[in-house]
Scaffold this motif. Structure first.
Motif, mmCIF file in Angstrom:
data_model
loop_
_atom_site.group_PDB
_atom_site.id
_atom_site.type_symbol
_atom_site.label_atom_id
_atom_site.label_comp_id
_atom_site.label_asym_id
_atom_site.label_seq_id
_atom_site.Cartn_x
_atom_site.Cartn_y
_atom_site.Cartn_z
ATOM 1 N N THR A 184 7.067 -9.352 16.889
ATOM 2 C CA THR A 184 6.504 -10.693 16.764
ATOM 3 C C THR A 184 7.540 -11.721 17.229
ATOM 4 N N LEU A 185 7.101 -12.948 17.436
ATOM 5 C CA LEU A 185 8.024 -14.011 17.833
ATOM 6 C C LEU A 185 9.097 -14.206 16.773
ATOM 7 N N ARG A 186 8.699 -14.139 15.493
ATOM 8 C CA ARG A 186 9.659 -14.281 14.399
ATOM 9 C C ARG A 186 10.711 -13.170 14.448
ATOM 10 N N GLN A 187 10.256 -11.939 14.698
ATOM 11 C CA GLN A 187 11.195 -10.823 14.777
ATOM 12 C C GLN A 187 12.164 -10.998 15.952
ATOM 13 N N GLN A 188 11.660 -11.494 17.084
ATOM 14 C CA GLN A 188 12.532 -11.735 18.236
ATOM 15 C C GLN A 188 13.578 -12.809 17.917
ATOM 16 N N GLN A 189 13.161 -13.840 17.164
ATOM 17 C CA GLN A 189 14.116 -14.868 16.748
ATOM 18 C C GLN A 189 15.197 -14.256 15.857
ATOM 19 N N LEU A 190 14.773 -13.418 14.937
ATOM 20 C CA LEU A 190 15.709 -12.766 14.031
ATOM 21 C C LEU A 190 16.721 -11.910 14.790
ATOM 22 N N VAL A 191 16.222 -11.131 15.739
ATOM 23 C CA VAL A 191 17.100 -10.238 16.507
ATOM 24 C C VAL A 191 18.115 -11.041 17.318
ATOM 25 N N SER A 192 17.684 -12.163 17.882
ATOM 26 C CA SER A 192 18.613 -13.020 18.639
ATOM 27 C C SER A 192 19.731 -13.545 17.747
ATOM 28 N N LEU A 193 19.389 -13.888 16.517
ATOM 29 C CA LEU A 193 20.403 -14.392 15.580
ATOM 30 C C LEU A 193 21.319 -13.259 15.105
ATOM 31 N N GLY A 224 25.721 -12.368 15.634
ATOM 32 C CA GLY A 224 26.632 -12.014 14.551
ATOM 33 C C GLY A 224 26.407 -12.755 13.261
ATOM 34 N N LEU A 225 25.259 -13.429 13.124
ATOM 35 C CA LEU A 225 24.988 -14.194 11.909
ATOM 36 C C LEU A 225 24.656 -13.262 10.739
ATOM 37 N N THR A 226 25.090 -13.648 9.552
ATOM 38 C CA THR A 226 24.753 -12.891 8.344
ATOM 39 C C THR A 226 23.320 -13.212 7.929
ATOM 40 N N ASN A 227 22.793 -12.399 7.002
ATOM 41 C CA ASN A 227 21.442 -12.656 6.500
ATOM 42 C C ASN A 227 21.334 -14.060 5.890
ATOM 43 N N LYS A 228 22.386 -14.471 5.193
ATOM 44 C CA LYS A 228 22.376 -15.780 4.546
ATOM 45 C C LYS A 228 22.294 -16.897 5.580
ATOM 46 N N LYS A 229 23.071 -16.778 6.646
ATOM 47 C CA LYS A 229 23.058 -17.803 7.688
ATOM 48 C C LYS A 229 21.742 -17.795 8.471
ATOM 49 N N LEU A 281 14.175 -19.612 5.664
ATOM 50 C CA LEU A 281 13.543 -18.514 4.943
ATOM 51 C C LEU A 281 14.449 -18.112 3.785
ATOM 52 N N SER A 282 13.914 -17.308 2.890
ATOM 53 C CA SER A 282 14.763 -16.790 1.819
ATOM 54 C C SER A 282 15.580 -15.615 2.367
ATOM 55 N N GLU A 283 16.729 -15.381 1.755
ATOM 56 C CA GLU A 283 17.572 -14.257 2.198
ATOM 57 C C GLU A 283 16.840 -12.932 1.992
ATOM 58 N N PHE A 284 16.034 -12.841 0.940
ATOM 59 C CA PHE A 284 15.252 -11.628 0.672
ATOM 60 C C PHE A 284 14.275 -11.356 1.812
ATOM 61 N N THR A 285 13.609 -12.424 2.285
ATOM 62 C CA THR A 285 12.646 -12.274 3.389
ATOM 63 C C THR A 285 13.349 -11.811 4.663
ATOM 64 N N VAL A 286 14.500 -12.377 4.942
ATOM 65 C CA VAL A 286 15.263 -11.974 6.131
ATOM 66 C C VAL A 286 15.656 -10.507 6.044
ATOM 67 N N ARG A 287 16.124 -10.081 4.872
ATOM 68 C CA ARG A 287 16.527 -8.688 4.685
ATOM 69 C C ARG A 287 15.354 -7.745 4.910
ATOM 70 N N ASN A 288 14.183 -8.103 4.424
ATOM 71 C CA ASN A 288 12.995 -7.267 4.629
ATOM 72 C C ASN A 288 12.597 -7.210 6.099
ATOM 73 N N HIS A 289 12.665 -8.359 6.775
ATOM 74 C CA HIS A 289 12.348 -8.396 8.204
ATOM 75 C C HIS A 289 13.261 -7.440 8.982
ATOM 76 N N ILE A 290 14.544 -7.537 8.710
ATOM 77 C CA ILE A 290 15.511 -6.706 9.445
ATOM 78 C C ILE A 290 15.310 -5.230 9.125
ATOM 79 N N ALA A 318 18.842 -16.905 7.210
ATOM 80 C CA ALA A 318 17.864 -17.504 6.294
ATOM 81 C C ALA A 318 17.937 -19.024 6.346
ATOM 82 N N SER A 319 19.155 -19.553 6.359
ATOM 83 C CA SER A 319 19.331 -21.005 6.424
ATOM 84 C C SER A 319 18.836 -21.558 7.755
ATOM 85 N N HIS A 320 19.107 -20.833 8.836
ATOM 86 C CA HIS A 320 18.714 -21.288 10.178
ATOM 87 C C HIS A 320 17.194 -21.325 10.338
ATOM 88 N N LEU A 321 16.512 -20.319 9.765
ATOM 89 C CA LEU A 321 15.053 -20.213 9.930
ATOM 90 C C LEU A 321 14.275 -20.767 8.727
#
Length: 225
Positions: A163-172, A176-181, A188-197, A183-186
């Motif tokens: 998905t477009l969201r997943q492509q954004q996540l992969v680019s970040l 080298g961004l951490t899950n926390k960073k 989203l919650s850190e939990f949501t980012v972790r599940n996406h990845i 989450a802040s950039h998008l």
């Protein structure tokens, strides 16, 4: 007697533009009973026909002649023979090194190599061994691993549908961004980012974030690091 000596030597051809380096190698090899220079010259003088006609065992070139070597070893060149080639490179450049590997080079030296290193490399390549500087081994391992991944992807049934969201996540992730960073950039919650990845890793059958990035990039997605 001369013919007997010649037949027992490693026949070398020096295709090197730098005259000082070429003459230094001639002097070096003349002091070794098992090394014989059967031809030498810059690129204007040493044509492909001349190199092949010399029946050299080992061809020694500098890194600027890797494109020439690639043409020599192209599949359509039926007259290319089996060129055992050593490159003497001016600098530690991974791209030049990998281009040389793709062209079939078996020995790769940097210009600050010692005389004994040069002689040992020529002898090793003649025996069928491969030699490269320790600092370039990691590049070679990455190249082999990536080639294996690419071959695997070519045989895979389909391209992962991100998905477009997943492509954004992969680019970040690629930046080298951490899950926390992330989450802040998008926003989203850190939990949501972790599940996406986690889902992305399963989707592309990758064991790590970096492997997932390389796999997705190899499938043709534009991933900006």
């Amino acid at each position: 007697m001369t013919e007997l000596l010649s037949s027992s030597c490693i026949r070398t051809f020096l295709l090197i533009e730098n005259r000082l380096l070429r003459e230094a190698l001639v002097r070096l090899f003349s002091k070794r009973a098992d090394l014989l220079v059967v031809g030498q010259g810059g690129y204007a003088e040493a044509t492909a026909v001349r190199v092949l006609d010399s029946k050299c065992d080992v061809l020694i070139i500098d890194s600027s002649q890797i494109p020439w070597l690639s043409a020599m070893t192209a599949p359509e060149r039926a007259d290319r023979g089996s060129l055992k080639t050593v490159v003497i490179a001016r600098e530690c450049d991974e791209k030049h090194f990998l281009d040389a590997v793709r062209s079939g080079v078996k020995g790769y030296l940097l210009q600050d190599a010692s005389a004994s290193d040069v002689v040992a490399t020529v002898r090793a390549v003649f025996r069928g061994e491969a030699i490269c500087p320790p600092q370039l081994c990691a590049a070679l391992f990455r190249f082999v691993a990536q080639s294996a991944r690419d071959a695997s992807l070519q045989n895979s049934p389909s391209r992962p549908d991100l998905t477009l969201r997943q492509q954004q996540l992969v680019s970040l992730v690629a930046k080298g961004l951490t899950n926390k960073k992330i989450a802040s950039h998008l926003n989203l919650s850190e939990f949501t980012v972790r599940n996406h990845i986690h889902r992305i890793l399963k989707q592309v059958d990758a064991e790590s974030r970096s492997e997932a990035v390389e796999t997705i990039r190899a499938h043709g997605y534009s991933i900006n690091a």
